[in-house]
Write an enzyme that holds these catalytic residues in place. Sequence first.
Site, short mmCIF file in Angstrom:
data_model
loop_
_atom_site.label_atom_id
_atom_site.label_comp_id
_atom_site.label_asym_id
_atom_site.label_seq_id
_atom_site.Cartn_x
_atom_site.Cartn_y
_atom_site.Cartn_z
N GLU A 60 5.04 -10.18 14.89
CA GLU A 60 5.04 -10.73 17.04
C GLU A 60 5.90 -12.10 16.34
O GLU A 60 5.80 -12.75 16.96
CB GLU A 60 3.65 -10.41 15.93
CG GLU A 60 3.21 -10.62 18.21
CD GLU A 60 1.84 -9.88 18.37
OE1 GLU A 60 1.45 -10.32 19.11
OE2 GLU A 60 1.76 -8.85 17.53
N ARG A 116 0.92 -0.86 -0.03
CA ARG A 116 0.36 -0.16 0.39
C ARG A 116 1.07 0.88 0.19
O ARG A 116 0.20 2.51 -0.47
CB ARG A 116 -1.00 0.30 1.66
CG ARG A 116 -2.13 -1.15 0.53
CD ARG A 116 -3.17 -1.87 2.00
NE ARG A 116 -1.96 -1.91 2.91
CZ ARG A 116 -2.78 -2.78 3.51
NH1 ARG A 116 -3.91 -2.52 4.62
NH2 ARG A 116 -2.51 -2.79 5.27
#
Length: 195
Positions: free
Chosen positions: A106, A69
């Site tokens: 993560e 994006r």
Amino acid sequence: MSGYKVQDSRLHGIKNKIRVVPNFPKPGIMFQDITPLLLDPKAFKDTVDLFVERYKGKNISIVAGIEARGFIFGPPIALAIGAKFVPLRKPKKLPGKVISQEYILEYGRDCLEMHVGGVEHGERALVVDDLIATGGTLCAAMDLLGRVGAEIVECACVIELPELKGRERLNGKPLYVLIECFECCDSQKMKEENE
């Protein structure tokens, strides 16, 4: 925090065009969907214009957009301020010689790549993405550009999720965002996939 005053009516229009999609792409993620923003020519133009107004005349020679994006907002900003656009891509998407920067998510690892020779030592760079969540992707982009001697002027994102404290991971590097989203996360901590 956004550098624009709340009175700028364009920000309200932009914020209203960001759709939150619960549990996408995985349970617990509140996905910030910019598709409605892109479907509205005025809101899309206002978004680009706000960035251009901030960076025009700042002697920025590179706008580095993070896949995917960052590729939407980076090129029109680069054209408007007279800079070149450098794509920072996922592995094995760029032909020719590249340099890579791995980073930890993560849950897992990822990597950004950039063409060798696309950025020269001392060039002033703006890093662009649509969103900052936990900050890992922006840090990797800055590390990649820093390895070739670029000066990072600032990172620019349309949306920040302050609850995830990504700004704190940027080691004091300036971050400029248009919209802060405080209602972004449910009980499960949002993951880097939304970056």
